[in-house]
Design a protein around this motif. Structure first.
Motif, PDB file in Angstrom:
ATOM      1  N   GLY B 403       0.853  -1.178   0.000  1.00  0.00           N
ATOM      2  CA  GLY B 403       0.000   0.000   0.000  1.00  0.00           C
ATOM      3  C   GLY B 403       0.887   1.225   0.000  1.00  0.00           C
ATOM      4  N   GLY B 404       0.513   2.211  -0.837  1.00  0.00           N
ATOM      5  CA  GLY B 404       1.340   3.411  -0.923  1.00  0.00           C
ATOM      6  C   GLY B 404       1.154   4.332   0.257  1.00  0.00           C
ATOM      7  N   GLY B 405      -0.056   4.328   0.785  1.00  0.00           N
ATOM      8  CA  GLY B 405      -0.347   5.201   1.917  1.00  0.00           C
ATOM      9  C   GLY B 405      -0.420   4.394   3.195  1.00  0.00           C
ATOM     10  N   SER B 406      -0.851   5.045   4.253  1.00  0.00           N
ATOM     11  CA  SER B 406      -0.893   4.338   5.526  1.00  0.00           C
ATOM     12  C   SER B 406      -2.338   3.960   5.848  1.00  0.00           C
ATOM     13  CB  SER B 406      -0.334   5.232   6.628  1.00  0.00           C
ATOM     14  OG  SER B 406      -1.108   6.400   6.727  1.00  0.00           O
ATOM     15  N   ILE B 407      -2.509   2.879   6.622  1.00  0.00           N
ATOM     16  CA  ILE B 407      -3.802   2.536   7.213  1.00  0.00           C
ATOM     17  C   ILE B 407      -3.530   2.572   8.706  1.00  0.00           C
ATOM     18  CG2 ILE B 407      -5.552   0.743   7.453  1.00  0.00           C
ATOM     19  CD1 ILE B 407      -5.037  -0.105   4.609  1.00  0.00           C
ATOM     20  N   PRO B 408      -4.021   3.612   9.352  1.00  0.00           N
ATOM     21  CA  PRO B 408      -3.547   3.870  10.725  1.00  0.00           C
ATOM     22  C   PRO B 408      -3.657   2.674  11.660  1.00  0.00           C
ATOM     23  CG  PRO B 408      -4.815   5.734   9.917  1.00  0.00           C
ATOM     24  CD  PRO B 408      -4.940   4.646   8.884  1.00  0.00           C
ATOM     25  N   VAL B 409      -4.739   1.902  11.551  1.00  0.00           N
ATOM     26  CA  VAL B 409      -4.927   0.818  12.525  1.00  0.00           C
ATOM     27  C   VAL B 409      -3.772  -0.190  12.463  1.00  0.00           C
ATOM     28  CG1 VAL B 409      -6.328  -0.642  10.994  1.00  0.00           C
ATOM     29  CG2 VAL B 409      -6.623  -0.810  13.466  1.00  0.00           C
ATOM     30  N   VAL B 410      -3.202  -0.366  11.296  1.00  0.00           N
ATOM     31  CA  VAL B 410      -2.102  -1.327  11.162  1.00  0.00           C
ATOM     32  C   VAL B 410      -0.879  -0.845  11.939  1.00  0.00           C
ATOM     33  CG1 VAL B 410      -0.591  -2.475   9.506  1.00  0.00           C
ATOM     34  CG2 VAL B 410      -2.991  -2.092   8.939  1.00  0.00           C
ATOM     35  N   GLY B 411      -0.627   0.470  11.819  1.00  0.00           N
ATOM     36  CA  GLY B 411       0.474   1.027  12.611  1.00  0.00           C
ATOM     37  C   GLY B 411       0.180   0.973  14.095  1.00  0.00           C
ATOM     38  N   ASP B 412      -1.079   1.202  14.437  1.00  0.00           N
ATOM     39  CA  ASP B 412      -1.438   1.167  15.860  1.00  0.00           C
ATOM     40  C   ASP B 412      -1.295  -0.241  16.433  1.00  0.00           C
ATOM     41  OD1 ASP B 412      -1.993   3.857  15.726  1.00  0.00           O
ATOM     42  OD2 ASP B 412      -4.151   3.584  15.435  1.00  0.00           O
ATOM     43  N   PHE B 413      -1.662  -1.236  15.664  1.00  0.00           N
ATOM     44  CA  PHE B 413      -1.466  -2.624  16.143  1.00  0.00           C
ATOM     45  C   PHE B 413       0.021  -2.887  16.369  1.00  0.00           C
ATOM     46  CE2 PHE B 413      -5.604  -4.431  14.064  1.00  0.00           C
ATOM     47  CZ  PHE B 413      -6.345  -3.904  15.111  1.00  0.00           C
ATOM     48  N   GLN B 414       0.825  -2.367  15.453  1.00  0.00           N
ATOM     49  CA  GLN B 414       2.266  -2.537  15.596  1.00  0.00           C
ATOM     50  C   GLN B 414       2.752  -1.834  16.861  1.00  0.00           C
ATOM     51  OE1 GLN B 414       4.259  -4.074  12.772  1.00  0.00           O
ATOM     52  NE2 GLN B 414       5.436  -4.395  14.636  1.00  0.00           N
ATOM     53  N   THR B 415       2.309  -0.596  17.019  1.00  0.00           N
ATOM     54  CA  THR B 415       2.814   0.218  18.120  1.00  0.00           C
ATOM     55  C   THR B 415       2.318  -0.261  19.483  1.00  0.00           C
ATOM     56  OG1 THR B 415       2.803   2.114  16.637  1.00  0.00           O
ATOM     57  CG2 THR B 415       2.955   2.592  19.004  1.00  0.00           C
ATOM     58  N   TYR B 416       0.995  -0.493  19.563  1.00  0.00           N
ATOM     59  CA  TYR B 416       0.418  -0.746  20.890  1.00  0.00           C
ATOM     60  C   TYR B 416       0.359  -2.224  21.249  1.00  0.00           C
ATOM     61  CZ  TYR B 416      -0.758   4.148  20.853  1.00  0.00           C
ATOM     62  OH  TYR B 416      -0.653   5.508  20.811  1.00  0.00           O
ATOM     63  N   LEU B 417       0.316  -3.074  20.225  1.00  0.00           N
ATOM     64  CA  LEU B 417       0.197  -4.500  20.509  1.00  0.00           C
ATOM     65  C   LEU B 417       1.393  -5.292  19.995  1.00  0.00           C
ATOM     66  CD1 LEU B 417      -3.607  -4.950  19.588  1.00  0.00           C
ATOM     67  CD2 LEU B 417      -2.602  -4.216  21.756  1.00  0.00           C
ATOM     68  N   GLY B 418       2.345  -4.631  19.343  1.00  0.00           N
ATOM     69  CA  GLY B 418       3.529  -5.326  18.827  1.00  0.00           C
ATOM     70  C   GLY B 418       3.155  -6.450  17.879  1.00  0.00           C
ATOM     71  N   MET B 419       2.152  -6.196  17.048  1.00  0.00           N
ATOM     72  CA  MET B 419       1.542  -7.270  16.274  1.00  0.00           C
ATOM     73  C   MET B 419       1.500  -6.885  14.796  1.00  0.00           C
ATOM     74  SD  MET B 419      -2.244  -8.729  17.185  1.00  0.00           S
ATOM     75  CE  MET B 419      -3.037  -7.164  16.886  1.00  0.00           C
ATOM     76  N   GLU B 420       1.876  -7.828  13.949  1.00  0.00           N
ATOM     77  CA  GLU B 420       1.811  -7.584  12.519  1.00  0.00           C
ATOM     78  C   GLU B 420       0.412  -7.869  11.975  1.00  0.00           C
ATOM     79  OE1 GLU B 420       5.032 -10.053  11.047  1.00  0.00           O
ATOM     80  OE2 GLU B 420       6.303  -8.260  10.897  1.00  0.00           O
ATOM     81  N   SER B 421       0.147  -7.342  10.790  1.00  0.00           N
ATOM     82  CA  SER B 421      -1.182  -7.505  10.188  1.00  0.00           C
ATOM     83  C   SER B 421      -1.082  -8.072   8.783  1.00  0.00           C
ATOM     84  CB  SER B 421      -1.899  -6.149  10.098  1.00  0.00           C
ATOM     85  OG  SER B 421      -2.035  -5.553  11.360  1.00  0.00           O
ATOM     86  N   LEU B 422      -2.054  -8.913   8.468  1.00  0.00           N
ATOM     87  CA  LEU B 422      -2.287  -9.297   7.066  1.00  0.00           C
ATOM     88  C   LEU B 422      -3.531  -8.546   6.631  1.00  0.00           C
ATOM     89  CD1 LEU B 422      -1.993 -13.225   6.951  1.00  0.00           C
ATOM     90  CD2 LEU B 422      -0.350 -11.548   6.092  1.00  0.00           C
ATOM     91  N   LEU B 423      -3.434  -7.818   5.534  1.00  0.00           N
ATOM     92  CA  LEU B 423      -4.601  -7.081   5.053  1.00  0.00           C
ATOM     93  C   LEU B 423      -5.245  -7.845   3.914  1.00  0.00           C
ATOM     94  CD1 LEU B 423      -2.499  -4.835   6.221  1.00  0.00           C
ATOM     95  CD2 LEU B 423      -4.147  -3.251   5.225  1.00  0.00           C
TER      96      LEU B 423
END
Lengths: 461, 461
Positions: B403-423
């Motif tokens: 993705g060229g832009g950001s999807i904030p929730v994915v960054g938030d999962f990374q930041t607050y839960l230390g968790m990667e995402s599959l979109l």
């Protein structure tokens, strides 16, 4: 005994009466920009015509669609040169009136420090006091010798402070009547209180607006950032390419027609003690940004520039928006000197920018005015004579200066009358023209009269 | 017989009922940005909790300072992975309502062309239809096998369309409860109608506002042009220096942490037939402006950028003003990939600009957000399994996208839960999300359910 000495003596004797006359003119509320003062403007023109007739001029009020012109003629000896003297009788508004220490239209004499006396009032320096120096010089010549030393035409304008809308048509319609060998324009300042100066060059200008267009709409910089052309980037690059690291303009052919300033002129400018510190210090700068290796006076008076006067593109509000704009634009101007041709410069700039536009983007240009530089030859005999006359009067070598900006009437004289101008004035930088408490030094008024008497003498010898 | 076949069969049998349920959710006017619909938002949360409880989840409405969250838990077999599924039940406003062919909150089934049926209504694609594909997959698993194949936590947000103000604090306050092995985020599109895709990278961003200050006031370009520093010129030069002629960013250290995309991934992107023509053509462009020698997909998904999002300085109104501005400013953003560090990039940019500011001028910076890129490892086993599951369902190789832009929730999962995402999502580009006549393909809804059923199966094998 020289023919000028008794004229100067007469001016000294006339000083008190000349001040009374000036006060009469200063009392007229000839604010050209406010229609409420139209009758006062006409009164100013009529006052001047009456004065000039008293001296012996063939003078008349000449109607225009705006405020009237004053045109006056006086013959000189056969074979003498013909000069056109220009000044303006209109003045700036007086707001904010509460900041004036005295009534702007009730002029007075005031000693502001020991040995320094000034004339107060709106128009005292800009331009009634200045134009009256020439009128008084003519009066004294006439009183002493029964004639003027040369043929003189006078043009007083009443719209200088409101954009001179009637000037060009008036010059065009009366070119044959107004054309002289050269013009004397009295609407400028001395270099400083001790040093008289003649301005012989004014930079020309080309104004151009450039708009770079990329995508057919604003894009999201996440989705398109990378592949999509960014018009701000393209514009910034094109503008950045215009100057090299030494401040030279890189547009091909830009310097065609630019001449090197004679070394003796540069040397005389060095003597003026204008430095980066004195020029730039007051505005918070210190490092000259123009072509390296040239003084600030040369940069301002005798070198061309490319300046970016405005730029806008994309999101410019509060906060942030990750947009790639569809377009970006800049206002660019070039100050021209010597023989630079506005049309050529405009075309060269456009070509320079076009070369830097990617194939899938476009650029549009919109012109904003163009005028060549004014440059009187540094070795003009009139210039040399006028300088000598000024130097004699002020007992200090007069300097030849340039002007960084344009004075429209000078260009108009060039365009409509094919006539060069000498710009001589006796204002000072602290005269507060256009501001409350405008003043004109009594010494400017008195020695200004004597200067013109000497210049008229010198020009015809 | 495989354990997945009967689940898929059950989904086929359930389709009509699943549509009825979806219609129930679509009928709720959960417009989060308009306070008038706050009760509808809560109704949406409550509806979901009830559904999830019916399936067997431990589900609850969780209050926030804004609209509530839905959190639901379901155990899986011992030792199975734990996934967090994210979606949002709030929707965009429906204005302009007159452009809708049907009532946005009265969903319907419509055949838009032979063999192509869609579900109409606000939120059908964004995101109610999408999140229900997962809920239905869980239901079928439970119905067939009495359990889910892995441990599942569900988080449904009610403020995604209004900036997610409660999300970060909620994640921070409930990190232990929400942390899973990885997240499944269902708010994206398929590559096209035939090709399922998983997005595994999102570019990060650094936003920075830069203001160049020169003189302490605006200057007349005639009087000061040449000697005086022009902040637009300085800014344009600094910006122009950021890219070289091949589109590389020249800021020292900018590419630190940027990795080359694996050749097999690049090759798979080549197969997607996205070209400069297909990406840029619709917006009126054709020539990729980014780093030379890289495809438009690589430029958008896997390469960092420097973009100028806004610029302003000097006179930008109608006409022309020969001013040298006191200051000029630009909004600049960098899209980041891989391990580029926002703090380092910001500092490097500031240093890069500072180096280009003359000694008598100054520069100020104002930060506007910074977040690192999201990058799931291309060789993650979860990714491989999910891709295989999607490929099986759609009978076409699933593609890994970025993705060229950001999807904030994915960054938030990374930041607050230390968790990667599959979109993973089943939307299509023409779903008209946020616009009138939003729709969701019936095939997306049906095969989306089957896809999740397969993914849950695959992840745990």
């Amino acid at each position: 005994m020289s023919r000028i000495s008794p004229v100067l003596d007469r001016l000294d004797q006339n000083l008190d009466q000349s001040l009374e006359r000036l006060f009469g003119l200063l009392g007229i509320r000839s604010i050209s920009t406010d229609p409420a003062f139209a009758a006062d403007c006409r009164k100013g023109a009529e006052w001047l015509v009456a004065e000039l007739k008293l001296i012996g001029f063939d003078a008349s009020v000449r109607d225009t669609p705006g405020h009237p012109m004053v045109v006056a003629h006086h013959e000189g000896p056969v074979g003498s040169p013909h000069v056109l003297f220009y000044g303006h009788y209109d003045v700036q508004p007086v707001d904010p009136i509460e900041l004036w220490d005295t009534d702007p239209f009730a002029p007075s004499i005031k000693e502001i420090e020991p040995g320094r006396t000034v004339i107060t009032g709106r128009g005292s320096a800009d331009d009634k006091g200045q134009l009256m120096t020439f009128v008084e010089a003519c009066r004294a010549w006439k009183q002493v010798h029964g004639n003027l030393p040369c043929r003189v035409t006078i043009l007083f304008e009443g719209e200088e402070e409101s954009g001179s809308p009637s000037l060009k048509p008036f010059l065009a319609a009366n070119a044959a009547e107004l054309k002289a060998d050269f013009a004397l324009v009295c609407d400028t300042s001395m270099w400083n209180r001790e040093t008289p100066s003649i301005c012989v060059s004014l930079r020309g200008m080309v104004g151009e607006e450039v708009t770079v267009k990329a995508a057919n709409r604003d894009l999201h910089s996440g989705l398109y950032g990378g592949p999509a052309a960014n018009p701000i980037r393209i514009l910034a690059k094109a503008l950045a390419d215009i100057h090299d690291k030494d401040g030279h303009v890189t547009i091909p052919g830009f310097y065609d027609g630019v001449e090197e300033t004679p070394s003796q002129v540069l040397k005389s400018w060095e003597g003026l003690d204008e430095t980066a510190e004195t020029l730039l210090g007051p505005v918070g700068l210190s490092i000259p940004a123009g072509e390296k290796g040239r003084s600030v006076l040369e940069l301002t008076w005798a070198r061309p520039t490319a300046e970016f006067n405005g730029i806008i593109g994309g999101y410019t509000g509060k906060g942030f928006k990750t947009v790639i704009a569809a377009e970006a634009s800049a206002k660019v101007s070039f100050r021209l000197v010597h023989k630079q041709d506005p049309k050529t410069i405009r075309a060269a700039f456009q070509a320079f920018v076009r070369e830097r536009i990617p194939g899938d983007c476009s650029v549009e240009f919109h012109p904003h005015g163009g005028s060549p530089a004014i440059q009187l030859s540094y070795d003009s005999p009139f210039l040399a004579k006028a300088k000598d006359a000024l130097s004699d009067e002020w007992e200090k070598q007069a300097v030849t200066t340039g002007g960084g900006g344009s004075i429209p009437v000078v260009g108009d004289f060039q365009t409509y009358l094919g006539m060069e101008s000498l710009l001589v004035g006796f204002g000072l930088d602290d005269d507060r023209i256009h501001s409350p408490n405008e003043k004109y030094e009594l010494s400017s008024f008195h020695k200004g009269q004597r200067s013109w008497a000497r210049i008229l003498d010198a020009l015809t010898r």
